[in-house]
Design a protein around this motif. Structure first.
Motif, PDB file in Angstrom:
ATOM      1  N   UNK A  74       0.859  -1.183   0.000  1.00 30.92           N
ATOM      2  CA  UNK A  74       0.000   0.000   0.000  1.00 30.92           C
ATOM      3  C   UNK A  74       0.897   1.236   0.000  1.00 30.92           C
ATOM      4  N   UNK A  75       0.490   2.256  -0.730  1.00 32.49           N
ATOM      5  CA  UNK A  75       1.162   3.543  -0.697  1.00 32.49           C
ATOM      6  C   UNK A  75       0.296   4.497   0.121  1.00 32.49           C
ATOM      7  N   UNK A  76       0.910   5.164   1.097  1.00 29.83           N
ATOM      8  CA  UNK A  76       0.169   6.040   1.995  1.00 29.83           C
ATOM      9  C   UNK A  76       0.736   7.444   1.926  1.00 29.83           C
ATOM     10  N   UNK A  77      -0.087   8.381   1.547  1.00 33.16           N
ATOM     11  CA  UNK A  77       0.317   9.786   1.482  1.00 33.16           C
ATOM     12  C   UNK A  77      -0.241  10.490   2.715  1.00 33.16           C
ATOM     13  N   UNK A  78       0.651  11.010   3.561  1.00 33.55           N
ATOM     14  CA  UNK A  78       0.244  11.681   4.793  1.00 33.55           C
ATOM     15  C   UNK A  78       0.733  13.119   4.768  1.00 33.55           C
ATOM     16  N   UNK A  79      -0.202  14.056   4.855  1.00 37.35           N
ATOM     17  CA  UNK A  79       0.147  15.464   4.931  1.00 37.35           C
ATOM     18  C   UNK A  79       0.565  15.800   6.356  1.00 37.35           C
ATOM     19  N   UNK A  80       1.688  16.489   6.506  1.00 37.95           N
ATOM     20  CA  UNK A  80       2.218  16.766   7.837  1.00 37.95           C
ATOM     21  C   UNK A  80       1.377  17.782   8.606  1.00 37.95           C
ATOM     22  N   UNK A  81       0.973  18.871   7.935  1.00 38.77           N
ATOM     23  CA  UNK A  81       0.180  19.917   8.599  1.00 38.77           C
ATOM     24  C   UNK A  81       0.741  20.294   9.966  1.00 38.77           C
ATOM     25  N   UNK A  82       2.019  20.612   9.975  1.00 42.10           N
ATOM     26  CA  UNK A  82       2.659  21.059  11.199  1.00 42.10           C
ATOM     27  C   UNK A  82       3.339  19.972  12.002  1.00 42.10           C
ATOM     28  N   UNK A  83       3.081  18.715  11.692  1.00 41.98           N
ATOM     29  CA  UNK A  83       3.739  17.630  12.431  1.00 41.98           C
ATOM     30  C   UNK A  83       5.203  17.542  12.000  1.00 41.98           C
ATOM     31  N   UNK A  84       6.065  17.155  12.922  1.00 34.68           N
ATOM     32  CA  UNK A  84       7.463  16.935  12.573  1.00 34.68           C
ATOM     33  C   UNK A  84       7.925  15.621  13.195  1.00 34.68           C
ATOM     34  N   UNK A  85       9.183  15.307  12.978  1.00 37.64           N
ATOM     35  CA  UNK A  85       9.717  14.062  13.509  1.00 37.64           C
ATOM     36  C   UNK A  85       9.818  12.985  12.447  1.00 37.64           C
ATOM     37  N   UNK A  86      10.019  11.761  12.891  1.00 37.57           N
ATOM     38  CA  UNK A  86      10.211  10.604  12.035  1.00 37.57           C
ATOM     39  C   UNK A  86       8.936   9.765  12.031  1.00 37.57           C
ATOM     40  N   UNK A  87       8.494   9.352  10.853  1.00 40.86           N
ATOM     41  CA  UNK A  87       7.318   8.490  10.762  1.00 40.86           C
ATOM     42  C   UNK A  87       7.712   7.068  11.136  1.00 40.86           C
ATOM     43  N   UNK A  88       6.975   6.478  12.084  1.00 38.36           N
ATOM     44  CA  UNK A  88       7.218   5.094  12.479  1.00 38.36           C
ATOM     45  C   UNK A  88       5.893   4.372  12.633  1.00 38.36           C
ATOM     46  N   UNK A  89       5.967   3.045  12.727  1.00 42.70           N
ATOM     47  CA  UNK A  89       4.759   2.266  12.930  1.00 42.70           C
ATOM     48  C   UNK A  89       4.770   1.631  14.310  1.00 42.70           C
ATOM     49  N   UNK A  90       3.575   1.524  14.883  1.00 41.61           N
ATOM     50  CA  UNK A  90       3.431   0.969  16.223  1.00 41.61           C
ATOM     51  C   UNK A  90       3.328  -0.543  16.119  1.00 41.61           C
ATOM     52  N   UNK A  91       4.290  -1.243  16.681  1.00 42.41           N
ATOM     53  CA  UNK A  91       4.269  -2.706  16.669  1.00 42.41           C
ATOM     54  C   UNK A  91       3.593  -3.201  17.951  1.00 42.41           C
ATOM     55  N   UNK A  92       3.697  -4.485  18.207  1.00 42.89           N
ATOM     56  CA  UNK A  92       3.078  -5.066  19.389  1.00 42.89           C
ATOM     57  C   UNK A  92       3.650  -4.453  20.660  1.00 42.89           C
ATOM     58  N   UNK A  93       2.783  -4.294  21.662  1.00 42.57           N
ATOM     59  CA  UNK A  93       3.146  -3.756  22.975  1.00 42.57           C
ATOM     60  C   UNK A  93       3.668  -2.328  22.886  1.00 42.57           C
ATOM     61  N   UNK A  94       3.260  -1.610  21.849  1.00 45.33           N
ATOM     62  CA  UNK A  94       3.605  -0.202  21.733  1.00 45.33           C
ATOM     63  C   UNK A  94       5.002   0.096  21.264  1.00 45.33           C
TER      64      UNK A  94
END
Length: 304
Positions: free
Chosen positions: A73-93
């Protein structure tokens, strides 16, 4: 010299978005592929997956009927002021890396599984043994994304070797492949091993093979030729095509078999390999060398 991704319509649409900067709520309505959008996110599938996408607070959730790791899947996410590194939440956070390229006002992520994504601000990373290394920038980029880690908090191990288990984990996590249990290998404990799902994912795609039909040899060292083979097969698996090639500078390249030669030509053309007179394919690859190969390959495939 540029390669391209064989995903026709999807890449065509995304390439339009790269030329014309998009703003949230103001992008062109997709028409000829499966998609779903929320306020700040659009999820695309070129494979007809059923998609359920939602936003809640700072979490972007994607659930989809993905058959296997060949249907991303390709996911386009607009930041709208968000910063940092994009990561995914795995099991147990636990936060895991996700393959994505940063376009300034938005990111384009690639996933092979349902996921929850967040922008996070990890603590600064400093490895004392990379300052004078030719691989320093590649290591820093991968470490910032969470793809590679040091042997300790401040020591990367630039010249250390990689085991087959470590290599499998690095490659699968870097490309955000969905873990698949490796039940075919007797020397991998499917329930207890930390690397079994990564090995299974690569094996299911034909990227990595065992030392024999039933043995994987997780502690065996990876040679330069083996790294080239598996990274080249990974690029094939994500439909990367290198259109232009140049002559290899290696005097020992005549020793390479057909598949290894092809992948060596691809990786050299995109700048992932060195320019020394000899490739030394049977020499054990270092963590620094592979960091460069991996970072350049991810960028060429549009995942970094």
């Amino acid at each position: 010299m540029k390669g391209k991704i064989r995903t026709g319509v999807l890449v065509g649409i995304l390439s339009i978005s790269l030329v014309t900067p998009l703003q949230a709520h103001a992008y062109q309505e997709p028409t000829d592929y499966v998609h779903m959008k929320t306020s700040n996110m659009v999820v695309y599938s070129a494979y007809g997956a059923k998609i359920n996408a939602s936003e809640k607070g700072d979490t972007f959730s994607i659930k989809a009927t993905i058959v296997n790791n060949r249907q991303p899947l390709e996911i386009e996410i607009f930041k709208n002021g968000k910063d940092g590194i994009l990561k995914q939440v795995a099991k147990k956070g636990v936060m895991e890396p996700v393959a994505y390229r940063d376009l300034g006002d938005r990111v384009i992520a690639t996933i092979h599984n349902s996921a929850e994504l967040k922008f996070v601000n990890p603590p600064p990373i400093y490895f004392r043994d990379t300052d004078n290394s030719v691989y320093s920038s590649y290591i820093s980029t991968l470490a910032e994304r969470g793809i590679v880690q040091g042997r300790t908090a401040d020591y990367f191990g630039v010249n250390d070797s990689l085991t087959r288990a470590q290599f499998s984990a690095l490659l699968a996590r870097a490309f955000s492949f969905q873990p698949v249990q490796a039940t075919q290998f007797k020397d991998i404990n499917a329930k207890k091993s930390w690397y079994g799902g990564y090995v299974g994912a690569l094996h299911s795609l034909g990227i990595i093979k065992g030392k024999s039909q039933n043995l994987f040899d997780p502690n065996g060292k990876i040679t330069r030729q083996q790294a080239i083979l598996m990274l080249g097969r990974t690029l094939d698996a994500v439909d990367f095509v290198q259109e232009e090639f140049v002559s290899l500078p290696y005097q020992d390249s005549f020793n390479l078999q057909e598949e290894a030669l092809h992948h060596t030509q691809t990786l050299y053309a995109i700048g992932a390999l060195h320019d020394n007179m000899n490739l030394l394919p049977n020499q054990t690859i270092t963590r620094g060398e592979f960091a460069k190969m991996l970072a350049v390959s991810l960028e060429a495939a549009g995942r970094l």
